[in-house]
Design an enzyme around this catalytic site. Structure first.
Site, PDB file in Angstrom:
ATOM      1  N   PRO A  88      25.647  30.784  13.660  1.00  0.00           N
ATOM      2  CA  PRO A  88      26.578  29.797  14.190  1.00  0.00           C
ATOM      3  C   PRO A  88      26.077  28.357  14.102  1.00  0.00           C
ATOM      4  O   PRO A  88      24.883  28.090  14.263  1.00  0.00           O
ATOM      5  CB  PRO A  88      26.727  30.211  15.663  1.00  0.00           C
ATOM      6  CG  PRO A  88      25.542  31.050  15.961  1.00  0.00           C
ATOM      7  CD  PRO A  88      25.181  31.738  14.675  1.00  0.00           C
ATOM      8  N   ASN A  89      27.021  27.483  13.793  1.00  0.00           N
ATOM      9  CA  ASN A  89      26.816  26.021  13.738  1.00  0.00           C
ATOM     10  C   ASN A  89      26.021  25.567  12.515  1.00  0.00           C
ATOM     11  O   ASN A  89      25.855  24.359  12.310  1.00  0.00           O
ATOM     12  CB  ASN A  89      26.148  25.504  15.024  1.00  0.00           C
ATOM     13  CG  ASN A  89      26.992  25.792  16.248  1.00  0.00           C
ATOM     14  OD1 ASN A  89      28.178  25.457  16.266  1.00  0.00           O
ATOM     15  ND2 ASN A  89      26.429  26.432  17.235  1.00  0.00           N
ATOM     16  N   ARG A 123      25.449  17.832  11.730  1.00  0.00           N
ATOM     17  CA  ARG A 123      25.143  18.291  13.078  1.00  0.00           C
ATOM     18  C   ARG A 123      23.775  17.757  13.520  1.00  0.00           C
ATOM     19  O   ARG A 123      22.753  18.090  12.922  1.00  0.00           O
ATOM     20  CB  ARG A 123      25.100  19.818  13.040  1.00  0.00           C
ATOM     21  CG  ARG A 123      24.611  20.447  14.297  1.00  0.00           C
ATOM     22  CD  ARG A 123      24.203  21.890  14.053  1.00  0.00           C
ATOM     23  NE  ARG A 123      23.767  22.485  15.284  1.00  0.00           N
ATOM     24  CZ  ARG A 123      23.081  23.612  15.356  1.00  0.00           C
ATOM     25  NH1 ARG A 123      22.770  24.275  14.245  1.00  0.00           N
ATOM     26  NH2 ARG A 123      22.706  24.087  16.511  1.00  0.00           N
ATOM     27  N   TYR A 143      18.110  18.281  12.906  1.00  0.00           N
ATOM     28  CA  TYR A 143      18.222  19.264  11.823  1.00  0.00           C
ATOM     29  C   TYR A 143      18.193  18.646  10.423  1.00  0.00           C
ATOM     30  O   TYR A 143      18.228  19.380   9.441  1.00  0.00           O
ATOM     31  CB  TYR A 143      19.503  20.093  12.009  1.00  0.00           C
ATOM     32  CG  TYR A 143      19.466  20.926  13.264  1.00  0.00           C
ATOM     33  CD1 TYR A 143      18.583  21.990  13.386  1.00  0.00           C
ATOM     34  CD2 TYR A 143      20.287  20.626  14.357  1.00  0.00           C
ATOM     35  CE1 TYR A 143      18.509  22.744  14.548  1.00  0.00           C
ATOM     36  CE2 TYR A 143      20.242  21.379  15.531  1.00  0.00           C
ATOM     37  CZ  TYR A 143      19.342  22.431  15.609  1.00  0.00           C
ATOM     38  OH  TYR A 143      19.275  23.180  16.760  1.00  0.00           O
ATOM     39  N   ASN A 173      18.853  33.125   9.350  1.00  0.00           N
ATOM     40  CA  ASN A 173      18.743  32.144  10.431  1.00  0.00           C
ATOM     41  C   ASN A 173      19.843  32.497  11.421  1.00  0.00           C
ATOM     42  O   ASN A 173      21.015  32.220  11.170  1.00  0.00           O
ATOM     43  CB  ASN A 173      18.899  30.706   9.929  1.00  0.00           C
ATOM     44  CG  ASN A 173      18.684  29.700  11.062  1.00  0.00           C
ATOM     45  OD1 ASN A 173      18.755  30.050  12.245  1.00  0.00           O
ATOM     46  ND2 ASN A 173      18.431  28.450  10.700  1.00  0.00           N
ATOM     47  N   ALA A 231      21.578  30.123  17.397  1.00  0.00           N
ATOM     48  CA  ALA A 231      21.381  30.389  18.829  1.00  0.00           C
ATOM     49  C   ALA A 231      21.440  31.874  19.160  1.00  0.00           C
ATOM     50  O   ALA A 231      20.885  32.301  20.176  1.00  0.00           O
ATOM     51  CB  ALA A 231      22.412  29.617  19.645  1.00  0.00           C
ATOM     52  N   GLU A 274      13.069  36.024   9.272  1.00  0.00           N
ATOM     53  CA  GLU A 274      13.860  35.110  10.106  1.00  0.00           C
ATOM     54  C   GLU A 274      13.400  33.677   9.855  1.00  0.00           C
ATOM     55  O   GLU A 274      12.192  33.420   9.745  1.00  0.00           O
ATOM     56  CB  GLU A 274      13.685  35.500  11.581  1.00  0.00           C
ATOM     57  CG  GLU A 274      14.465  34.606  12.529  1.00  0.00           C
ATOM     58  CD  GLU A 274      14.630  35.242  13.903  1.00  0.00           C
ATOM     59  OE1 GLU A 274      14.713  36.479  14.015  1.00  0.00           O
ATOM     60  OE2 GLU A 274      14.676  34.461  14.872  1.00  0.00           O
ATOM     61  N   HIS A 300      13.937  29.547  11.079  1.00  0.00           N
ATOM     62  CA  HIS A 300      14.521  28.482  11.899  1.00  0.00           C
ATOM     63  C   HIS A 300      14.085  27.159  11.295  1.00  0.00           C
ATOM     64  O   HIS A 300      12.888  26.981  10.981  1.00  0.00           O
ATOM     65  CB  HIS A 300      14.062  28.584  13.357  1.00  0.00           C
ATOM     66  CG  HIS A 300      14.603  29.802  14.035  1.00  0.00           C
ATOM     67  ND1 HIS A 300      15.864  29.846  14.592  1.00  0.00           N
ATOM     68  CD2 HIS A 300      14.081  31.045  14.182  1.00  0.00           C
ATOM     69  CE1 HIS A 300      16.080  31.059  15.083  1.00  0.00           C
ATOM     70  NE2 HIS A 300      15.015  31.813  14.840  1.00  0.00           N
ATOM     71  N   ARG A 348      10.540  23.218  21.415  1.00  0.00           N
ATOM     72  CA  ARG A 348      11.773  22.628  21.958  1.00  0.00           C
ATOM     73  C   ARG A 348      12.029  23.124  23.389  1.00  0.00           C
ATOM     74  O   ARG A 348      11.096  23.510  24.073  1.00  0.00           O
ATOM     75  CB  ARG A 348      12.926  22.948  21.000  1.00  0.00           C
ATOM     76  CG  ARG A 348      12.700  22.337  19.609  1.00  0.00           C
ATOM     77  CD  ARG A 348      13.860  22.617  18.675  1.00  0.00           C
ATOM     78  NE  ARG A 348      15.094  22.026  19.172  1.00  0.00           N
ATOM     79  CZ  ARG A 348      16.300  22.316  18.673  1.00  0.00           C
ATOM     80  NH1 ARG A 348      16.414  23.187  17.664  1.00  0.00           N
ATOM     81  NH2 ARG A 348      17.381  21.749  19.165  1.00  0.00           N
TER      82      ARG A 348
HETATM   83  C1  DQA Z   1      17.971  26.949  14.821  1.00  0.00           C
HETATM   84  C2  DQA Z   1      17.327  26.833  16.203  1.00  0.00           C
HETATM   85  C3  DQA Z   1      18.257  27.349  17.292  1.00  0.00           C
HETATM   86  O1  DQA Z   1      17.650  27.174  18.557  1.00  0.00           O
HETATM   87  C4  DQA Z   1      19.560  26.599  17.281  1.00  0.00           C
HETATM   88  O2  DQA Z   1      20.447  27.158  18.227  1.00  0.00           O
HETATM   89  C5  DQA Z   1      20.187  26.543  15.927  1.00  0.00           C
HETATM   90  C6  DQA Z   1      19.329  26.267  14.790  1.00  0.00           C
HETATM   91  C7  DQA Z   1      17.075  26.319  13.732  1.00  0.00           C
HETATM   92  O3  DQA Z   1      17.327  26.610  12.553  1.00  0.00           O
HETATM   93  O4  DQA Z   1      16.173  25.549  14.043  1.00  0.00           O
HETATM   94  O5  DQA Z   1      21.384  26.649  15.777  1.00  0.00           O
HETATM   95  O6  DQA Z   1      18.140  28.319  14.500  1.00  0.00           O
END
Ligand code: DQA
Length: 150
Positions: free
Chosen positions: A11-12, A19, A24, A75, A78, A99, A101, A108
């Site tokens: 998501p996102n 964003r 990011y 990835n 959240a 995985e 990130h 964080r």
């Molecule tokens: C993320 C880190 C997560 O905490 C966050 O909710 C994201 C992006 C990252 O790629 O750093 O959506 O997965």
């Protein structure tokens, strides 16, 4: 071996570039896909990308990949911090998962420190931005090749 690797973005992450760029960065998902495509060509494997904001759609895609792909880069966004369903799906999948990130979640907010999904992954790359996806691809392909002795 011409491994087929599925790259899944949660998501996102479809809004990368727009964003919270201070956190990011400015690279979009399309930029990351281009990086992965170039790295895959050099490695001699294939990559396919999928993004969804929906937990169930991510689970459906991971399940379906069992018969079509050799490994997954994920990835979970959240959902990595919250989703037992996604963790269970990874635990039940025969495919190796790395995985990723973009940010170092451990540096964080405290609610990002717990990663439910990472415990079911072969490896974890965090905090290296878009390069992290390329390094995950290198690692996953090396793992698959060592397993197959190729
Ligand atoms: C993320 C880190 C997560 O905490 C966050 O909710 C994201 C992006 C990252 O790629 O750093 O959506 O997965």
């Amino acid at each position: 071996m011409n491994e087929r690797i599925l790259v899944i973005h949660g998501p996102n992450l479809g809004r990368l570039g727009r964003r919270e760029p201070a956190i990011y960065g400015r690279e979009t998902l399309a930029d990351i896909e281009r990086r992965l495509e170039a790295r895959a060509q050099r490695l001699g494997c294939q990559v396919e990308s999928f993004q969804s904001n929906h937990e169930g759609a991510l689970i459906d895609r991971i399940e379906a990949a069992e018969t079509t792909h050799h490994g997954i880069i994920l990835n979970p966004g959240a959902y990595g911090h919250t989703s037992i369903a996604l963790r269970d799906c990874l635990s039940g999948s025969p495919l190796p998962v790395i995985e990723v990130h973009l940010t170092n979640v451990h540096a964080r907010e405290p609610f990002r420190h717990r990663l439910l999904t990472a415990g079911a992954a072969l490896g974890l790359v965090a905090g290296l931005g878009p390069l992290g996806y390329e390094l995950a691809l290198e690692g996953l392909v090396a793992h698959l090749r060592s397993r197959h002795g190729t």
